[in-house]
Design a protein around this motif. Sequence first.
Motif, PDB file in Angstrom:
ATOM      1  N   VAL A   1       5.418  14.129 -15.910  1.00 23.07           N
ATOM      2  CA  VAL A   1       4.588  13.145 -16.607  1.00 23.07           C
ATOM      3  C   VAL A   1       3.549  12.620 -15.624  1.00 23.07           C
ATOM      4  O   VAL A   1       3.872  12.329 -14.472  1.00 23.07           O
ATOM      5  N   ASP A   2       2.326  12.498 -16.091  1.00 25.64           N
ATOM      6  CA  ASP A   2       1.275  11.946 -15.239  1.00 25.64           C
ATOM      7  C   ASP A   2       1.484  10.436 -15.129  1.00 25.64           C
ATOM      8  O   ASP A   2       1.613   9.751 -16.147  1.00 25.64           O
ATOM      9  N   THR A   3       1.519   9.910 -13.906  1.00 25.78           N
ATOM     10  CA  THR A   3       1.793   8.475 -13.767  1.00 25.78           C
ATOM     11  C   THR A   3       0.691   7.629 -14.401  1.00 25.78           C
ATOM     12  O   THR A   3       0.914   6.469 -14.707  1.00 25.78           O
ATOM     13  N   ALA A   4      -0.486   8.224 -14.602  1.00 26.26           N
ATOM     14  CA  ALA A   4      -1.557   7.458 -15.244  1.00 26.26           C
ATOM     15  C   ALA A   4      -1.187   7.109 -16.682  1.00 26.26           C
ATOM     16  O   ALA A   4      -1.728   6.160 -17.257  1.00 26.26           O
ATOM     17  N   ASP A   5      -0.253   7.840 -17.267  1.00 29.07           N
ATOM     18  CA  ASP A   5       0.138   7.569 -18.651  1.00 29.07           C
ATOM     19  C   ASP A   5       1.155   6.449 -18.769  1.00 29.07           C
ATOM     20  O   ASP A   5       1.457   5.991 -19.873  1.00 29.07           O
ATOM     21  N   VAL A   6       1.730   6.029 -17.664  1.00 30.53           N
ATOM     22  CA  VAL A   6       2.684   4.923 -17.710  1.00 30.53           C
ATOM     23  C   VAL A   6       1.936   3.672 -17.259  1.00 30.53           C
ATOM     24  O   VAL A   6       1.394   3.640 -16.162  1.00 30.53           O
ATOM     25  N   ASP A   7       1.899   2.657 -18.119  1.00 26.91           N
ATOM     26  CA  ASP A   7       1.073   1.493 -17.792  1.00 26.91           C
ATOM     27  C   ASP A   7       1.674   0.660 -16.682  1.00 26.91           C
ATOM     28  O   ASP A   7       0.978   0.217 -15.776  1.00 26.91           O
ATOM     29  N   ILE A   8       2.990   0.404 -16.787  1.00 32.68           N
ATOM     30  CA  ILE A   8       3.620  -0.456 -15.790  1.00 32.68           C
ATOM     31  C   ILE A   8       4.806   0.305 -15.220  1.00 32.68           C
ATOM     32  O   ILE A   8       5.713   0.691 -15.953  1.00 32.68           O
ATOM     33  N   MET A   9       4.778   0.529 -13.928  1.00 37.19           N
ATOM     34  CA  MET A   9       5.905   1.214 -13.304  1.00 37.19           C
ATOM     35  C   MET A   9       6.660   0.232 -12.434  1.00 37.19           C
ATOM     36  O   MET A   9       6.091  -0.412 -11.570  1.00 37.19           O
TER      37      MET A   9
ATOM     38  N   LYS B   1      18.416   0.848  -4.092  1.00 32.09           N
ATOM     39  CA  LYS B   1      19.198   2.061  -4.287  1.00 32.09           C
ATOM     40  C   LYS B   1      18.830   3.117  -3.243  1.00 32.09           C
ATOM     41  O   LYS B   1      19.407   3.136  -2.183  1.00 32.09           O
ATOM     42  N   SER B   2      17.846   3.946  -3.574  1.00 32.45           N
ATOM     43  CA  SER B   2      17.546   5.075  -2.679  1.00 32.45           C
ATOM     44  C   SER B   2      17.102   4.638  -1.292  1.00 32.45           C
ATOM     45  O   SER B   2      17.317   5.344  -0.324  1.00 32.45           O
ATOM     46  N   PHE B   3      16.452   3.490  -1.188  1.00 28.37           N
ATOM     47  CA  PHE B   3      15.847   3.111   0.084  1.00 28.37           C
ATOM     48  C   PHE B   3      16.781   2.301   0.978  1.00 28.37           C
ATOM     49  O   PHE B   3      16.436   1.953   2.094  1.00 28.37           O
ATOM     50  N   GLY B   4      17.920   1.935   0.441  1.00 29.36           N
ATOM     51  CA  GLY B   4      18.896   1.201   1.226  1.00 29.36           C
ATOM     52  C   GLY B   4      18.399  -0.135   1.719  1.00 29.36           C
ATOM     53  O   GLY B   4      18.696  -0.565   2.826  1.00 29.36           O
ATOM     54  N   SER B   5      17.613  -0.816   0.886  1.00 23.26           N
ATOM     55  CA  SER B   5      17.073  -2.104   1.302  1.00 23.26           C
ATOM     56  C   SER B   5      17.306  -3.107   0.175  1.00 23.26           C
ATOM     57  O   SER B   5      18.327  -3.027  -0.512  1.00 23.26           O
ATOM     58  N   CYS B   6      16.373  -4.035  -0.050  1.00 21.71           N
ATOM     59  CA  CYS B   6      16.483  -4.912  -1.207  1.00 21.71           C
ATOM     60  C   CYS B   6      15.091  -5.121  -1.781  1.00 21.71           C
ATOM     61  O   CYS B   6      14.096  -4.825  -1.127  1.00 21.71           O
ATOM     62  N   GLY B   7      15.015  -5.628  -2.978  1.00 24.99           N
ATOM     63  CA  GLY B   7      13.723  -5.933  -3.567  1.00 24.99           C
ATOM     64  C   GLY B   7      13.312  -4.984  -4.666  1.00 24.99           C
ATOM     65  O   GLY B   7      14.026  -4.037  -5.005  1.00 24.99           O
ATOM     66  N   GLY B   8      12.153  -5.277  -5.259  1.00 30.88           N
ATOM     67  CA  GLY B   8      11.641  -4.459  -6.354  1.00 30.88           C
ATOM     68  C   GLY B   8      10.134  -4.440  -6.329  1.00 30.88           C
ATOM     69  O   GLY B   8       9.507  -5.223  -5.616  1.00 30.88           O
ATOM     70  N   TYR B   9       9.532  -3.518  -7.065  1.00 33.57           N
ATOM     71  CA  TYR B   9       8.075  -3.449  -7.103  1.00 33.57           C
ATOM     72  C   TYR B   9       7.584  -3.267  -8.524  1.00 33.57           C
ATOM     73  O   TYR B   9       8.332  -2.837  -9.401  1.00 33.57           O
ATOM     74  N   ILE B  10       6.331  -3.606  -8.724  1.00 37.86           N
ATOM     75  CA  ILE B  10       5.604  -3.230  -9.928  1.00 37.86           C
ATOM     76  C   ILE B  10       4.381  -2.475  -9.445  1.00 37.86           C
ATOM     77  O   ILE B  10       3.662  -2.961  -8.566  1.00 37.86           O
ATOM     78  N   ALA B  11       4.139  -1.302 -10.009  1.00 34.78           N
ATOM     79  CA  ALA B  11       2.936  -0.564  -9.653  1.00 34.78           C
ATOM     80  C   ALA B  11       2.116  -0.353 -10.913  1.00 34.78           C
ATOM     81  O   ALA B  11       2.669  -0.121 -11.987  1.00 34.78           O
TER      82      ALA B  11
ATOM     83  N   THR C   1       3.484   1.198 -22.069  1.00 34.73           N
ATOM     84  CA  THR C   1       4.801   1.644 -21.608  1.00 34.73           C
ATOM     85  C   THR C   1       5.171   0.951 -20.307  1.00 34.73           C
ATOM     86  O   THR C   1       4.352   0.779 -19.414  1.00 34.73           O
ATOM     87  N   TYR C   2       6.424   0.583 -20.228  1.00 30.43           N
ATOM     88  CA  TYR C   2       6.983  -0.079 -19.055  1.00 30.43           C
ATOM     89  C   TYR C   2       8.178   0.760 -18.631  1.00 30.43           C
ATOM     90  O   TYR C   2       9.136   0.896 -19.386  1.00 30.43           O
TER      91      TYR C   2
ATOM     92  N   GLU D   1       0.832  -1.208   0.000  1.00 25.17           N
ATOM     93  CA  GLU D   1       0.000   0.000   0.000  1.00 25.17           C
ATOM     94  C   GLU D   1       0.863   1.253   0.000  1.00 25.17           C
ATOM     95  O   GLU D   1       0.615   2.219  -0.732  1.00 25.17           O
ATOM     96  N   CYS D   2       1.893   1.198   0.815  1.00 23.47           N
ATOM     97  CA  CYS D   2       2.795   2.332   0.964  1.00 23.47           C
ATOM     98  C   CYS D   2       3.472   2.653  -0.376  1.00 23.47           C
ATOM     99  O   CYS D   2       3.551   3.818  -0.786  1.00 23.47           O
ATOM    100  N   VAL D   3       3.936   1.617  -1.065  1.00 23.82           N
ATOM    101  CA  VAL D   3       4.623   1.818  -2.339  1.00 23.82           C
ATOM    102  C   VAL D   3       3.657   2.368  -3.390  1.00 23.82           C
ATOM    103  O   VAL D   3       3.985   3.306  -4.121  1.00 23.82           O
ATOM    104  N   ALA D   4       2.458   1.797  -3.442  1.00 24.37           N
ATOM    105  CA  ALA D   4       1.484   2.255  -4.433  1.00 24.37           C
ATOM    106  C   ALA D   4       1.199   3.737  -4.228  1.00 24.37           C
ATOM    107  O   ALA D   4       1.166   4.514  -5.175  1.00 24.37           O
ATOM    108  N   LYS D   5       1.043   4.109  -2.979  1.00 20.72           N
ATOM    109  CA  LYS D   5       0.738   5.502  -2.681  1.00 20.72           C
ATOM    110  C   LYS D   5       1.921   6.402  -3.058  1.00 20.72           C
ATOM    111  O   LYS D   5       1.748   7.463  -3.650  1.00 20.72           O
ATOM    112  N   PHE D   6       3.098   5.940  -2.736  1.00 20.25           N
ATOM    113  CA  PHE D   6       4.292   6.745  -3.020  1.00 20.25           C
ATOM    114  C   PHE D   6       4.495   6.930  -4.519  1.00 20.25           C
ATOM    115  O   PHE D   6       4.772   8.028  -4.995  1.00 20.25           O
ATOM    116  N   VAL D   7       4.343   5.852  -5.261  1.00 18.43           N
ATOM    117  CA  VAL D   7       4.593   5.922  -6.696  1.00 18.43           C
ATOM    118  C   VAL D   7       3.473   6.659  -7.417  1.00 18.43           C
ATOM    119  O   VAL D   7       3.687   7.254  -8.478  1.00 18.43           O
TER     120      VAL D   7
END
Lengths: 489, 480
Positions: free
Chosen positions: A297-305, A311-321, A273-274, A153-159
Amino acid sequence: MITIPYLTALTTYFSYGLLFAFGQIRDLFRKILDWWSADNLQGYAPICLGLEDFYIRRLYLRIQDCFGRPIASAPDAWIDVVERYSNDNNKTLKRTTNINRCLNLGSYNYLGFAASDEYCTPRVFRSLETFSASTCSTCVDGGTTVLHNELEECVAKFVGKPAAVVFGMGYVTNSAILPVLIGKGGLIISDSLNHNSIVNGARGSGATIRVFLHNTPSHLEEVLREQIAEGQPRTHRPWKKIIVVVEGIYSMEGELCKLPEIIAVCKKYKAYTYLDEAHSIGAVGKTGRGVCELLGVDTADVDIMMGTFTKSFGSCGGYIAGSKELIQYLKYTCPAHLYATSISPPAAQQIISAIKVILGEDGSSRGAQKLARIRENSNFFRSELQKMGFEVLGDNDSPIMPIMLYNPAKIPAFSRECLKQNVAIVTVAFPATPLLLARARICISAAHTKEDLIKALEVISQVGDLVGIKYFPAEPKKQQEEDGRLKLD
Amino acid sequence: MALSFLNIMNISLDWAFDAPPSRAVVFGVHIGGHLVVEALLVIVIVFLLLQKSYKPPKRPLTEKEIDELCEEWVPEPLIPPITEEMKYEPPILESAARPHTVVNGKEVVNFSAANYLGLIGHKKLLESCTGALEKYGVGSCGPRNFYGTIDVHLDCETRIAKFLGTPDSILYSYGISTMFSAIPAFCKKGDIIVVDEGVHWAIQNGLQLSRSTIVYFKHNDMESLESTLEKITRENKRAKNVRRYIVVEAIYQNSGQIVPLDVIIRLKEKYHFRVLLDETNSFGVLGASGRGLTEHCGVPVEKIDIITAAMGNALATEGGFCTGSVRVADHQRLSGSGYVFSASLPPYLASAAITAIDLLEENPDLITRLKENIAILWRGLSGTQGLSIASNPLSPLVFLKLKKSTGSFKNDLQLFEDIADRMLREDSVFVVASKRSTLDKCRLPAGIRLFVSAGHSEEDLLKASESLKRAASAVLSGYN
Ligand SMILES: Cc1ncc(COP(=O)(O)O)c(C=O)c1O
Ligand SMILES: Cc1ncc(COP(=O)(O)O)c(C=O)c1O
């Protein structure tokens, strides 16, 4: 596009030619010598073969001390680099207990979350207590904890997308998602410098792959027109769908994606767009939301984020939004969701806390300061390097700045000399870049102080003179001369 | 003028056609008369070759036509319409995934975590993580080659190699990335891979990325393997010059069966194949001291060329490793895609792996207890209505399948999900059905999985088997 100076190209080719020739001669002698000794592998083809193996043995091993230097601390602004020595001409390296405290210009620690943080670290410890280090299960079985849901939820909101799904590794995120979205009869149009994980994902999907010139929307349009008109190879059936894959910041070039133009082209030709924001999410944009925010750019225009937390978060892993439906479908069938262990709970907590700090939800303005800091630091460092006459790639605001080295001999020279003066810099060579375009790469962090950067600039300038990589005339001198002339007039 | 010209002509023709070969020697080549004719022929051939062959006139599409085509093209939607089954939500854990955990506010017995040795939440493991988190932070912020190598990574690699008795090993940052990186690092186009048809998706992905020739044999059927090897060796004269591999899993994730390693070794040596063994579910479980299938079968570990394993199971951490000769490990440091192009394992997880191996070595009774637990569960499960155990009696992953399949994977799976759902709801026993991705090429039957842990008590195991029996008879009564 990098335009390599003529003379440099010639000497670089010559150097590689020489290395290649000597390598081959040494291989020949080795073969002759081995011929006498008994061959215990009869009936088996050698396990490592070809040019790749040759490259490793004869080129890479000679300079392997420049790569994979172990460190004995967090990858913060200053790191403890462990000294190594070799008794067999660099074939094997042994660790010593000696440690050099070096300024770190190598890690992707953009916002400085690699070090312990007053807000994140205590929370990470608490999650470790509650959830342990691993769930030993996949997300779809017994590996989803309340923490994982909160993270999504946190990632979706942030992105800025309705929903998100999280995996334990950024590479897998790319390589396991693309095959789910597209298959035979589909077309993937990929930037020519896309990351290996995207390339592997595209290969694994079975879709046709076309490449467009790096960051060139006009060429993308050309490819799209040609492909839509042609249809699938041989049968000429229309493509089922087309996905255009680009990155937010190119990690070896430091360039920002020309996203608005690319989105416009994709919209015009109905391609999906990916966007891989591995290096840009958290690092650029006013509130750290990545290239979309930076370039308007409006994030609604990017289909897959897509993005990563390494990197920035100093952790591990990845997301798709993406849209709710997209995420639902991915959770239903993506192999990484079904078969891979869910992300380690402390790492998940680190991401949640880091996002909260970035958004100022921790009740402080540290996040905003970090973002301002990395931007200032990057732009300052880049302009100083350019003034010194280095060939620096990339755009303003990008925290990544590659300095071109070209010559294979300059790779170890630059790296070792900098290390001698306690500055740890990454040098990149094949296979991460094309053979000819070896470079040093600097990653700026919000954790660097102004003094750190000034020290780094001094060292780099000095080593740059020594190694001879200031391919352009230095700017301040020019200005001074002009100033002088003006005065004379 | 003319005369002299004719004269010259004559002389030269003389020279060309009548001159005895010995007279003209150019660069040591005797120039005979036929040479001129041949030269002429060559010129004619070159001339003909340079001519364009006849092609029907090609009219490229005009810009306007392309515009129209682009206008007309309608892509498929990015994803298919969402159906009811896609809306599945997994149970949410509210505490660590230990043998007893909390789901929806209720304490349940957990059979869904491959926490074979019960190390989740172990005090020593947590201490080791805490220490590493304090010293190194959470993430490594870089790939191994770019200052992402922390000293604990190297210590962990050494520890694993020492534990298994191999010369070297290499860490990956995620379990599934181990297989799909290691396989393409050693198999390229033209190489031959003989593989069990029931392998896990990570291996299938690796096979696909390697672009080698893939030959499947029947699931865990050594006769099928032998005939496949025989056939390949016989038919393929060039087979001797390409690299050949047998890829198997020690304990199959998809069925819980154990591969007979001694037979594999015999066949491998007979036909000169190399073996890639995935020990994800057997590392820390099989063998007297948990060194895996090689120890269990008494096979020297050197006989296996490449061993891979994910650490998200018995070791209760994350990531994976690949081990073998020094050559095998070192080659991947520049060719293993998931190693080169991805951030390294978070240091606290590497540190946890070291501690987990230490714990395993200090407490061999963990393995004994796990074995006992598996036996208890087996005894409890005997006579379950409509279900049969498909896994090996030594496998900690107990896999039950339908005695009589409904004929479709989807329907079978639905039955298992109903059973699992009922067990969780009515008896607070958390088990999972074997869901499968649409990308997975494995065609083995669906089933229900119970991951046995050394941390389960006898009571837990009996409760689970009773619950499963009850749920199975309730759900399956209409089917069998
Ligand atoms: C563009 C891009 N995508 C994906 C990745 C992989 O991410 P991770 O390191 O989290 O596996 C990287 C990492 O270098 C990257 O640069
Ligand atoms: C053969 C195999 N490979 C890979 C994995 C996944 O590894 P991880 O969950 O650590 O990513 C598993 C476990 O589920 C497995 O059985």
